[in-house]
Write an enzyme that holds these catalytic residues in place. Structure first.
Site, PDB file in Angstrom:
ATOM      1  N   ASP A 169      22.083 -13.834  22.892  1.00 32.96           N
ATOM      2  CA  ASP A 169      21.160 -12.706  22.979  1.00 32.96           C
ATOM      3  C   ASP A 169      20.799 -12.274  21.555  1.00 32.96           C
ATOM      4  O   ASP A 169      21.653 -11.852  20.786  1.00 32.96           O
ATOM      5  CB  ASP A 169      21.848 -11.559  23.741  1.00 32.96           C
ATOM      6  N   THR A 211      13.509 -10.026  21.473  1.00 28.98           N
ATOM      7  CA  THR A 211      14.069  -9.896  20.114  1.00 28.98           C
ATOM      8  C   THR A 211      13.928 -11.190  19.334  1.00 28.98           C
ATOM      9  O   THR A 211      13.444 -11.204  18.202  1.00 28.98           O
ATOM     10  CB  THR A 211      15.576  -9.538  20.201  1.00 28.98           C
ATOM     11  N   THR A 212      14.362 -12.300  19.939  1.00 26.41           N
ATOM     12  CA  THR A 212      14.313 -13.604  19.260  1.00 26.41           C
ATOM     13  C   THR A 212      12.870 -13.990  18.960  1.00 26.41           C
ATOM     14  O   THR A 212      12.552 -14.423  17.846  1.00 26.41           O
ATOM     15  CB  THR A 212      14.997 -14.686  20.130  1.00 26.41           C
ATOM     16  N   ASP A 256      19.635  -5.958  30.000  1.00 25.89           N
ATOM     17  CA  ASP A 256      18.289  -6.506  29.721  1.00 25.89           C
ATOM     18  C   ASP A 256      17.545  -6.795  31.022  1.00 25.89           C
ATOM     19  O   ASP A 256      16.338  -6.562  31.119  1.00 25.89           O
ATOM     20  CB  ASP A 256      18.407  -7.786  28.877  1.00 25.89           C
TER      21      ASP A 256
END
Length: 530
Positions: free
Chosen positions: A59, A92-93, A392
């Site tokens: 994550d 995010t990534t 999430d």
């Protein structure tokens, strides 16, 4: 010589090309760390803390929070990406990858003499066009099956597919249970409780409440069915007065009278509970449970146990709010006007003992508006990983419910933006079109990384997708199993609309700001001490 050097000889300065290289190398360094994490086939990272504690995750949000990032630019990008997760729960990534790639593509043109300000203006034009593409591609969907597809797409990038498929149903049912028409979704009404017990595949949704404490008397029943639930915030123990006071007595009889009066104060309250229980339960087998936010002393517990009443004391405040939502009834602050209408109802109440810990389960509620996701796992690593994924997943479903629309996933959106920008750049006059071209190339980083992480040749997969997309109205994504082009809408792969929108906005703003930095000065007070 930099002007700041004349004012402060100890200042460290990076100018023009050097400042740009500093920012771009930081962004690309962070990108290299996270690129292998992207997508359901992404790899794991093991983080080892200072005390030797280990965290295994893929994550991006967890990684960026846990990593100690020294470089100021990399730290800025990490904060932007984690803010994206805090707002939307995903992306995010992707955020880190796109910022890194935007700077990398812009560097090619800036090295050839393009001014960074012109590149930033090109980015802004490209962003507006990309947002138009997003609006055109988004599909209005909000049935239970659509929510399951959104949750599955999000969760498979966090945990292995078998666990993701199990959690998908749990999360969607949890969100639908607490959803009220015309009111915003409050995810705090979904309690996340963990037990170090069995395997992660035993994680389940409890349509009620799980509390991490049990009854405080050995003679109280461990399991009751068809139970009335009294939720209260009343002290059932002798309390000292708030002001310093003393009692004076002349004889032992007077002292006994005083003790009896103090005891009677609590006993009267307990008797009111017992009278209510006798009135509503009568001679039936129905149960009666008292959940109190304040204390219950041993004498009161004893009296309640003799009547077959289960009493829990010192319940958490957040649970008190949830019990009323799950079971119905009203939380009372005084027993002076107790009525049967104040009682909630649950089909089953039981206590589960695990080692030294006790857990109380309130289940089979009629119309619960607060539910509990009970996470199980053999060790703390697994439980923490699933907890992060559940948080999430809950936000992914919440976003889909609030947006009322979704976007095809599997890299389809990025391919569509690339194709649209290739046509749009011909309409742009001047050097800004080079910024648009750089933006279009940067968007391809997502399908490229998806292909690489799936073990396929990135260039070959890109060519297949672009060929398939040309001349078709359908959105084309990447099948990670075969490496062929596929239609994500038919496979049920959907991303959140608000995640993509936030991505486009935040990536463009940050990369534009970093591009037009022409001087980096370390001349603050703290850096010059000593």
């Amino acid at each position: 010589m930099a002007a700041v050097k004349q004012l402060n000889p100890k200042a460290e300065v990076a100018r023009a090309a050097q400042a740009l290289d500093l920012n771009i190398s930081a962004a690309m360094g962070l990108q290299d760390v996270l690129r292998t994490n992207l997508g359901p086939k992404g790899t794991m990272k093991m983080l080892v803390g200072g005390a030797g504690d280990i965290k295994i995750t893929k994550d991006g949000n967890v990684l960026l929070h846990e990593m100690q990032i020294q470089h100021p630019t990399a730290s800025l990008i990490a904060r932007v990406a984690t803010a994206q997760d805090d707002i939307t729960g995903d992306g995010t990534t992707s955020n880190v990858l796109i910022i890194g790639e935007l700077l990398k593509q812009a560097k090619v043109y800036i090295t050839d003499g393009l001014h960074p300000r012109v590149a930033a203006e090109g980015f802004d034009l490209a962003k507006k066009k990309a947002l138009q593409v997003l609006e055109e591609m988004s599909v209005k969907k909000c049935s239970r099956d659509d929510l399951i597809n959104v949750a599955r797409t999000s969760l498979r990038t966090k945990v292995k597919s078998q666990v993701a498929d199990l959690l998908t149903e749990i999360i969607v049912d949890a969100v639908l249970a607490i959803k009220k028409e015309g009111e915003p979704l409050d995810l705090h009404m979904v309690e996340i409780m963990s037990m170090e017990h069995k395997t992660e595949m035993d994680t389940k949704l409890v349509k009620g409440l799980v509390m991490d404490h049990g009854a405080r008397h050995p003679d109280m029943p461990k399991k009751v069915t068809d139970a009335f639930i009294l939720t209260c915030n009343v002290s059932l123990e002798y309390e000292k007065s708030e002001v310093n006071s003393g009692f004076f007595y002349k004889s032992a009889e007077e002292r006994e009278k005083l003790v009896k009066a103090e005891r009677a104060f609590c006993d009267d309250k307990v008797q009111q509970i017992i009278d209510l229980k006798r009135a509503v339960v009568g001679n039936t087998d129905k149960g009666f449970v008292v959940i109190n936010q304040k204390g219950v002393d041993p004498n009161s517990l004893d009296a309640l146990a003799r009547e077959g009443i289960v009493a829990l004391r010192r319940a958490k405040r957040r649970n008190m709010e949830r019990i009323v939502l799950a079971c119905g009834g009203t939380a009372v602050n005084s027993f002076d006007d107790l009525k049967p209408e104040h009682l909630g109802h649950a089909g089953l109440f039981y206590e589960h003992v695990l080692g030294d810990d006790k857990y109380s389960f309130i289940e089979e509620c009629d119309n619960p508006q607060s539910v509990t996701i009970l996470i199980k796992g053999p060790n703390k690593h697994t439980i923490t990983q699933i907890k992060d994924a559940v948080r999430d997943g809950l936000r992914a479903v919440k976003n889909a419910v609030e947006d009322q629309m979704v976007v095809p996933g599997a890299g389809a959106f990025e391919i569509a933006v690339y194709q649209a920008l290739q046509e749009y750049k011909n309409e742009v006059r001047g050097k800004q079109r080079l910024g648009v071209q750089a933006f279009a190339e940067a968007m391809l980083i997502i399908p490229k990384c998806l292909a690489q992480n799936g073990g396929h040749d990135a260039q070959e997969c890109l060519v297949k997708m672009l060929q398939e997309h040309k001349g078709l109205d359908k959105c084309v994504g990447l099948d990670l199993v075969s490496g062929e082009a596929m239609y994500p809408a038919e496979a049920g792969i959907w991303d959140n609309y608000c995640v993509k929108k936030q991505l486009l906005n935040s990536c463009t703003v940050i990369s534009s700001n970093l591009l037009i930095v022409d001087e980096v000065m370390r001349a603050g007070m703290s850096s010059l001490k000593g």
